[in-house]
Design an enzyme around this catalytic site. Structure first.
Site, PDB file in Angstrom:
ATOM      1  N   TYR A 144      -2.763   0.811  -5.224  1.00 59.14           N
ATOM      2  CA  TYR A 144      -2.413  -0.109  -4.143  1.00 59.14           C
ATOM      3  C   TYR A 144      -3.650  -0.357  -3.292  1.00 59.14           C
ATOM      4  CZ  TYR A 144       0.040  -2.120  -0.099  1.00 59.14           C
ATOM      5  OH  TYR A 144       0.470  -2.948   0.910  1.00 59.14           O
ATOM      6  N   ASP A 237     -11.648   2.442  -2.883  1.00 56.33           N
ATOM      7  CA  ASP A 237     -10.677   2.271  -1.809  1.00 56.33           C
ATOM      8  C   ASP A 237     -10.319   3.670  -1.310  1.00 56.33           C
ATOM      9  OD1 ASP A 237      -8.489   1.992  -0.184  1.00 56.33           O
ATOM     10  OD2 ASP A 237      -7.523   0.452  -1.416  1.00 56.33           O
ATOM     11  N   LYS A 265      -6.358   3.913   7.683  1.00 53.42           N
ATOM     12  CA  LYS A 265      -5.519   5.062   8.040  1.00 53.42           C
ATOM     13  C   LYS A 265      -6.231   6.032   9.004  1.00 53.42           C
ATOM     14  CE  LYS A 265      -2.207   4.045   4.557  1.00 53.42           C
ATOM     15  NZ  LYS A 265      -2.310   3.539   3.206  1.00 53.42           N
TER      16      LYS A 265
HETATM   17  C1  LIG Z   1      -2.351   1.971   2.866  1.00 57.16           C
HETATM   18  C2  LIG Z   1      -3.338   1.520   1.861  1.00 57.16           C
HETATM   19  C3  LIG Z   1      -3.927   0.237   1.922  1.00 57.16           C
HETATM   20  C4  LIG Z   1      -3.466  -0.815   2.879  1.00 57.16           C
HETATM   21  O1  LIG Z   1      -3.685  -0.473   4.211  1.00 57.16           O
HETATM   22  P1  LIG Z   1      -2.807  -1.210   5.344  1.00 57.16           P
HETATM   23  O2  LIG Z   1      -3.430  -0.744   6.611  1.00 57.16           O
HETATM   24  O3  LIG Z   1      -1.393  -0.730   5.139  1.00 57.16           O
HETATM   25  O4  LIG Z   1      -2.940  -2.673   5.143  1.00 57.16           O
HETATM   26  C5  LIG Z   1      -4.950  -0.053   1.039  1.00 57.16           C
HETATM   27  N1  LIG Z   1      -5.368   0.839   0.134  1.00 57.16           N
HETATM   28  C6  LIG Z   1      -4.816   2.063   0.031  1.00 57.16           C
HETATM   29  C7  LIG Z   1      -5.343   3.043  -0.979  1.00 57.16           C
HETATM   30  C8  LIG Z   1      -3.763   2.440   0.872  1.00 57.16           C
HETATM   31  O5  LIG Z   1      -3.183   3.634   0.725  1.00 57.16           O
END
Ligand SMILES: *Cc1c(COP(=O)(O)O)cnc(C)c1O
Length: 424
Positions: A144, A237, A265
């Site tokens: 994701y 990411d 986060k």
């Molecule tokens: C949570 C998440 C995102 C998206 O971040 P948001 O602040 O919810 O838009 C992108 N990449 C990873 C790996 C994530 O866990």
């Protein structure tokens, strides 16, 4: 509104919010129940609007590595708020936060802040496309990277295929630029890089959005070599892994340096902040230093920067030792419960998943083969016992520094009972 029965918060929510929530997984449909509306968080615990108390293993999906309402974070936010909440102008505190990020992440010299991980990943892809003058992006099934059009696609398993859109409303033309390959599959990566002019390969260096699925031994090193050979930007990411699996994220833990890094986060300490980052030469393509446009009204917001800085301040070397020990205690306890049951335990520092599966989970196909009904029943049984697990099989349990040995042990006791109820 007429008299009669009192409306619950959920009744009111459903009238004005699609599904009653502002982000899908909160609805708890995957575990077959209604959402829980939270009143407050205290350390490792949540209290809902009915006064029920839970040990929280979601921790806002990762940002709250110090736990809820950490005193240092709260006072930093209050002090910042007294000076105003946003200026739409440059501040010293965002410089300080960027300096902290640069000091921690091996592959980072410059940072551009955003308000969400979605924006950060989307912007990193734009930069990678500009740097390479290519269009195709490769991602892993089950990974994701936020909900931007081109990155939603999850595709099928097996060989690299041009993917179908991940949602109605995503133009096929956009999804066609995303190639999805199975996690931990070297041959599929090779094929994708050979068959397409690939601008960027995006990777969660420890996959944590299909449940926790660590990379196979040497897989990240392989991605580094293969992308370098192909002239493709390797984007880590680290929205979940950053500041969690190690001080400098997965790139420090595994000793593999990406071209670009996406963070989120923890960097906002529970307020909206995220970032993308990389070497000076690449990042100076971003406007106004360069020609790649990217902007945000609340980017580098002073409250979010204050919360992020206070959170990073709490993450000294001792913190990672403690986080690792708590993670091991939880994972080892799950392992003991899994010994005579169809369960698999996966972990990385600060992250754990209990898969309802007979076989180890190496990729998204394995994850989706899990017994999600049993998992849903397990989650409901845990909530009944005052423990709040991530309410979906394809998510991580987030360990925080506010958890204690006692909260781990109470969780394991509840898990033993819940598993007896679910699996007999
Ligand atoms: C949570 C998440 C995102 C998206 O971040 P948001 O602040 O919810 O838009 C992108 N990449 C990873 C790996 C994530 O866990």
């Amino acid at each position: 509104m007429g008299g009669g029965a009192l409306l619950t918060v959920y009744d009111r929510a459903r009238a004005v919010l699609p599904g009653g929530v502002n982000s899908p997984v909160r609805a708890m449909r995957q575990i077959g129940r209604e959402p829980i509306f939270i009143d407050r968080g205290e350390g490792a615990e949540l209290v809902d609007v009915e006064g029920n108390r839970y040990i929280d293993w979601v921790c806002s999906w990762g940002p709250l590595i110090l736990g809820h309402a950490d005193p240092a974070v709260i006072s930093a936010v209050i002090e910042a708020a007294k000076r105003g909440t946003s200026y739409g102008a440059a501040t010293a505190i965002e410089v300080q936060l960027a300096e902290q990020v640069v000091a921690r992440f091996p592959a980072v010299e410059m940072v551009r802040m955003t308000s969400s991980g979605t924006e950060a990943a989307m912007s990193a892809v734009r930069l990678a496309r500009a740097l390479t003058d290519r269009e195709v992006v490769v991602k892993f099934a089950g990974a994701y990277h936020g909900h931007s059009d081109g990155l939603l696609a999850e595709g099928g398993s097996g060989m690299a295929t041009l993917s179908v859109p991940g949602s109605p409303g995503v133009p096929p033309a956009m999804a066609a630029l995303t190639v999805v390959v199975p996690w931990n599959d070297r041959a599929a990566v090779h094929t994708a890089l050979a068959e397409h002019q690939v601008a960027a390969l995006l990777v969660e260096p420890v996959a944590a959005n299909m449940g926790v699925v660590p990379p196979d031994e040497g897989f990240l090193e392989f991605l580094r070599e293969a992308t370098r050979a192909a002239g493709t930007q390797l984007i880590f990411d680290e929205v979940i892994t950053g500041f969690r699996v190690a001080r400098g994220g997965a790139q420090e833990l595994f000793g593999v340096e990406p071209d670009l890094t996406v963070m989120g986060k923890i960097i906002g300490g529970g307020l909206p902040a995220a970032a993308f980052a990389g070497p000076r030469e690449s990042m100076e393509r971003i406007a106004p230093a360069g020609d790649v446009y990217q902007a945000g009204t609340l980017s580098g917001n002073p409250l979010a920067a204050a919360a992020g800085l206070a959170t990073l301040d709490g993450l000294d070397a001792g913190a990672y030792e403690r986080l690792g020990a708590l993670t091991d205690r939880l994972a080892d306890g799950f392992e003991a419960l899994a010994a005579d049951r169809p369960l698999q335990v996966a972990k990385a520092p600060g992250l754990v998943t209990l898969f309802f599966s007979e076989v180890p989970v190496r990729n998204f196909a394995d994850a989706t083969a899990c017994d999600t009904d049993a998992h849903a029943h397990f989650c409901r049984a845990m909530l009944d016992r005052g423990v709040y697990p991530p309410p979906a099989q394809f998510e991580a349990w987030f360990v925080s520094l506010a958890h204690s040995e006692a909260s781990v042990d109470r969780t394991l006791e509840a898990a033993g009972e819940a598993l007896d109820e679910v699996l007999g």
